[in-house]
Design a protein around this motif. Structure first.
Motif, PDB file in Angstrom:
ATOM      1  N   GLY A   3     -15.019  -5.400  -5.805  1.00  0.00           N
ATOM      2  CA  GLY A   3     -14.790  -6.033  -4.467  1.00  0.00           C
ATOM      3  C   GLY A   3     -14.009  -7.389  -4.676  1.00  0.00           C
ATOM      4  N   ILE A   4     -13.052  -7.304  -5.933  1.00  0.00           N
ATOM      5  CA  ILE A   4     -12.246  -8.477  -6.093  1.00  0.00           C
ATOM      6  C   ILE A   4     -11.208  -8.530  -5.399  1.00  0.00           C
ATOM      7  N   ARG A   5     -10.906  -9.741  -4.708  1.00  0.00           N
ATOM      8  CA  ARG A   5      -9.735  -9.979  -3.866  1.00  0.00           C
ATOM      9  C   ARG A   5      -8.812 -10.591  -4.435  1.00  0.00           C
ATOM     10  N   THR A   6      -8.948 -11.564  -5.416  1.00  0.00           N
ATOM     11  CA  THR A   6      -7.957 -12.163  -6.016  1.00  0.00           C
ATOM     12  C   THR A   6      -8.110 -12.102  -7.508  1.00  0.00           C
ATOM     13  N   CYS A  24       1.406  -1.975  -9.870  1.00  0.00           N
ATOM     14  CA  CYS A  24       0.609  -3.386 -10.063  1.00  0.00           C
ATOM     15  C   CYS A  24       0.543  -3.833 -11.431  1.00  0.00           C
ATOM     16  N   SER A  83     -10.499 -14.553  -9.588  1.00  0.00           N
ATOM     17  CA  SER A  83     -11.784 -14.794  -9.042  1.00  0.00           C
ATOM     18  C   SER A  83     -12.925 -14.707 -10.058  1.00  0.00           C
ATOM     19  N   GLY A 113      -3.021  -7.816 -10.825  1.00  0.00           N
ATOM     20  CA  GLY A 113      -2.706  -7.278  -9.283  1.00  0.00           C
ATOM     21  C   GLY A 113      -1.350  -7.499  -8.434  1.00  0.00           C
ATOM     22  N   ARG A 166       0.609  -1.057  -0.038  1.00  0.00           N
ATOM     23  CA  ARG A 166       0.063   0.075   0.141  1.00  0.00           C
ATOM     24  C   ARG A 166       0.694   1.187  -0.002  1.00  0.00           C
ATOM     25  N   ARG A 179     -11.017  -3.536  -9.462  1.00  0.00           N
ATOM     26  CA  ARG A 179     -10.734  -4.756  -8.450  1.00  0.00           C
ATOM     27  C   ARG A 179     -11.308  -3.826  -7.298  1.00  0.00           C
ATOM     28  N   GLU A 180     -11.096  -2.611  -6.689  1.00  0.00           N
ATOM     29  CA  GLU A 180     -11.602  -2.123  -5.640  1.00  0.00           C
ATOM     30  C   GLU A 180     -13.115  -1.808  -5.755  1.00  0.00           C
ATOM     31  N   ASN A 201      -6.330  -1.963 -10.839  1.00  0.00           N
ATOM     32  CA  ASN A 201      -6.730  -1.969  -9.375  1.00  0.00           C
ATOM     33  C   ASN A 201      -7.671  -1.278  -9.032  1.00  0.00           C
TER      34      ASN A 201
END
Length: 637
Positions: free
Chosen positions: A226-229, A136, A232, A140, A111, A222-223, A219
């Motif tokens: 709500g994509i964590r991987t 990234c 996914s 990611g 971060r 993904r935020e 990125n």
């Protein structure tokens, strides 16, 4: 937490004197090259960022994911000050090496961070102020860090709020430009809650294939989702996320171009606005390929003897264009050149193009593969021999490759595999410009122009004692490194030219859209050589002059059965699928009919178990479901 890691995990002493790990120039260059196009994108953005902070006492730095500084821009008058604290290219600023610091802590925590003055772990760094943000890749993964640092910070920590905002914005610009570069062959939708901010660094980005399936997210996307991987929601229909179908995307691309699109966040129901970027490289679907002799295409795939540097430079890849620019400048200056790059990237092709562009083009181009000639013969092959030099020698003797190339170009391929004893003799030939053939007592003058090539790290071979250092410097006046095919932005032209070269320009062969996309997406570890072998096989297996997915090798298509095998299977098995399960109207060609029949047969054999069937076919469950949907096969059977 970072201080605790420094003390407990890394066992660091706050009083240690300074940076001890610094890369040499060769290793630094290698790490820069590992970032590929991202490094060049970051370099350009760093210049823009530095213009905003020039004369402020700050420097802009770029590191890799391990914390090694790759590039620094700063006020020239402060260079000594920054080097004194260890902020120079090649230095290791990982947290495990120097404790809490902007670069290393940013990498560990993934971060943006600001580490101001005495927040640094080492006492020698307490005058520094560093603000760093991660960069990234489209999956990611943190691949680099952008940092703004001051070596003598006299201001307060609050002042750093502006600095961290600047570095975050530039890091996102780099990420987004890299995202667009990596997905130039896909549809990319940029979106934001406000139509005026679609083109801002804070916009979300999603890349999709021509069927509307998601490929990658930046990125911000993904935020928002709500994509964590990263994996996914890859290979999912975009409609599930933004409420827009593939057909709508194609229609918008055809009729409305740059007009903003109205989208819908499928999770929250909120309205979003998007802009569509169409694929830059169009597929060759049913388009007659360019002829092998057409110099506007491909470069490295046609008749090597007819290539030109101009053809290679105009292909559209910036890296290759820069290499050609350097090659033009040295081609007639008798400068020894080393061509580096992975196997199959076209090193000999470039060497021939350089020879053809030189004043020596009417003299011989002689290629020697140092790895292919038996060690017992390589000396006679290179230097020649006189009659009677050894048992079995030709009556008339042999001039040898070096003498054959005199006045032209000697191309030494796989120079890193030259035996050590021969390295000594070849060095003498380079220095004395004369050859002593085996069995001769009189040296023969030779006019040498040498281009060498290797896929190995020559400097590492020197360090290991496997390659003479003096020969290395004698051969390596300039190094030109060819990019692998997977990193080239002109991949479409290379594919087209390779197809033309394999047909000899005599066949009207095309590639359908799905197969073409597979060729574009595949990473090609064997580069152009592997591509040509693949196309050669596909041409032989194809029907009606069109290469389809089923004609490509299994490694390209993720394990799907080749078309020829599918056809063979459907004929030899004898037992046709249950007519109640067949719907011939859904298969548009004999190839698709064979593929559908094969799917049904495998499903029956595995009692309609999707997981086992996918494993048997060597594909993912998602791919199998897409095939079943394509052919209308009901899994509820």
């Amino acid at each position: 937490m970072s201080w605790k890691r420094s003390l407990v995990n890394y066992s660091l002493d706050p009083g240690i004197p300074g940076i001890e790990i610094v890369l040499d120039q060769a290793k630094l260059r290698h790490r820069r090259e590992q970032l590929g196009e991202l490094y060049h994108i970051a370099e350009a953005e760093m210049r823009g960022l530095y213009r905003q902070i020039a004369q402020s006492g700050y420097s802009v730095l770029l590191t890799d994911a391990n914390g090694y500084i790759l590039h620094r821009l700063g006020d020239p008058g402060l260079a000594e000050q920054f080097e004194r604290v260890g902020l120079w290219p090649g230095a290791d600023w990982s947290e495990s090496t120097v404790g809490t610091n902007g670069i290393g802590t940013c990498i560990v925590e993934g971060r943006p961070v600001t580490i101001h003055r005495d927040e640094h772990f080492l006492s020698r760094n307490t005058e520094l102020s560093c603000s760093a943000a991660p960069i990234c890749d489209p999956q990611g993964r943190l691949v680099a860090v952008l940092d703004i640092s001051s070596a003598q910070a006299n201001n307060t920590r609050e002042i750093q709020h502006h600095t961290i905002a600047l570095v975050q914005q530039s890091a996102r610009v780099i990420e987004n430009l890299y995202f667009l570069d990596r997905h130039a062959n896909a549809f990319v939708i940029r979106f934001h809650e406000r139509v005026s901010l679609i083109d801002s660094p804070g916009a979300g980005m999603v890349a999709i294939d021509r069927d509307g399936q998601t490929i990658a997210f930046n990125n911000r996307a993904r935020e928002l989702f709500g994509i964590r991987t990263a994996d996914s929601v890859v290979n999912e229909p975009l409609e599930k996320l933004l409420g827009i179908t593939a057909s709508s995307i194609h229609a918008h691309a055809s009729t409305q171009g740059d007009t903003p699109m109205r989208l819908r966040d499928a999770r929250s129901g909120e309205t979003l606005f998007g802009a569509l970027q169409k694929p830059l490289l169009k597929p060759a679907s049913k388009t007659k390929v360019q002829r092998a002799g057409d110099q506007s295409v491909g470069g490295e795939c046609g008749d090597a003897g007819e290539l030109s540097l101009e053809a290679m430079a105009n292909n559209g890849d910036e890296q290759v264009a820069k290499i050609v620019q350097c090659a033009r400048r040295v081609v007639d200056r008798n400068v020894p050149i080393v061509l580096c790059g992975e196997t199959g990237t076209g090193k000999e092709v470039l060497a021939r193009a350089m020879h053809n562009a030189s004043a020596r083009h009417k003299r011989p181009f002689v290629a020697v593969n140092c790895a292919a000639i038996p060690e017992s013969l390589i000396e006679s092959e290179l230097f020649g021999y006189r009659h009677g030099a050894f048992t079995g020698a030709k009556r008339e003797g042999m001039r040898g490759k070096v003498l054959e190339s005199s006045g032209g170009t000697l191309f030494l391929d796989e120079i890193g595999d030259m035996p050590p004893e021969l390295q000594t003799r070849f060095l003498r030939v380079l220095e004395q410009k004369e050859v002593m053939p085996l069995g001769s007592e009189e040296p023969v003058p030779v006019e040498l122009n040498v281009i060498s090539a290797t896929h190995r790290n020559l400097l590492q071979l020197v360090e290991e004692g496997l390659f003479r250092e003096d020969l290395y410097y004698r051969l390596n006046a300039i190094t030109l490194e060819l990019p692998p095919l997977r990193e080239r932005s002109d991949k479409d032209r290379v594919i087209t030219a390779a197809l033309a070269a394999e047909t000899g320009g005599d066949e009207d062969v095309a590639i359908d859209e799905a197969a073409y996309q597979r060729l574009l997406d595949y990473p090609w570890p064997g580069n152009v050589r592997q591509l040509r072998n693949c196309l050669r096989t596909a041409i032989a297996l194809s029907d009606d002059g069109v290469i389809r997915v089923g004609d490509l090798p299994g490694v390209i298509v993720g394990g799907e059965m080749p078309a020829a095998a599918a056809r063979s299977s459907s004929v030899s098995q004898g037992d046709l699928p249950d007519p109640a399960l067949s719907d011939p109207g859904r298969a548009d060609s004999p190839l698709e009919s064979a593929e559908r029949d094969t799917l049904l047969r495998e499903l029956e054999q595995h009692r309609w178990n999707i997981t086992k069937t996918a494993e048997r076919l060597g594909v993912s469950r998602n791919t199998l479901y897409r095939k079943l949907k394509k052919y209308g096969i009901d899994t509820e059977h």
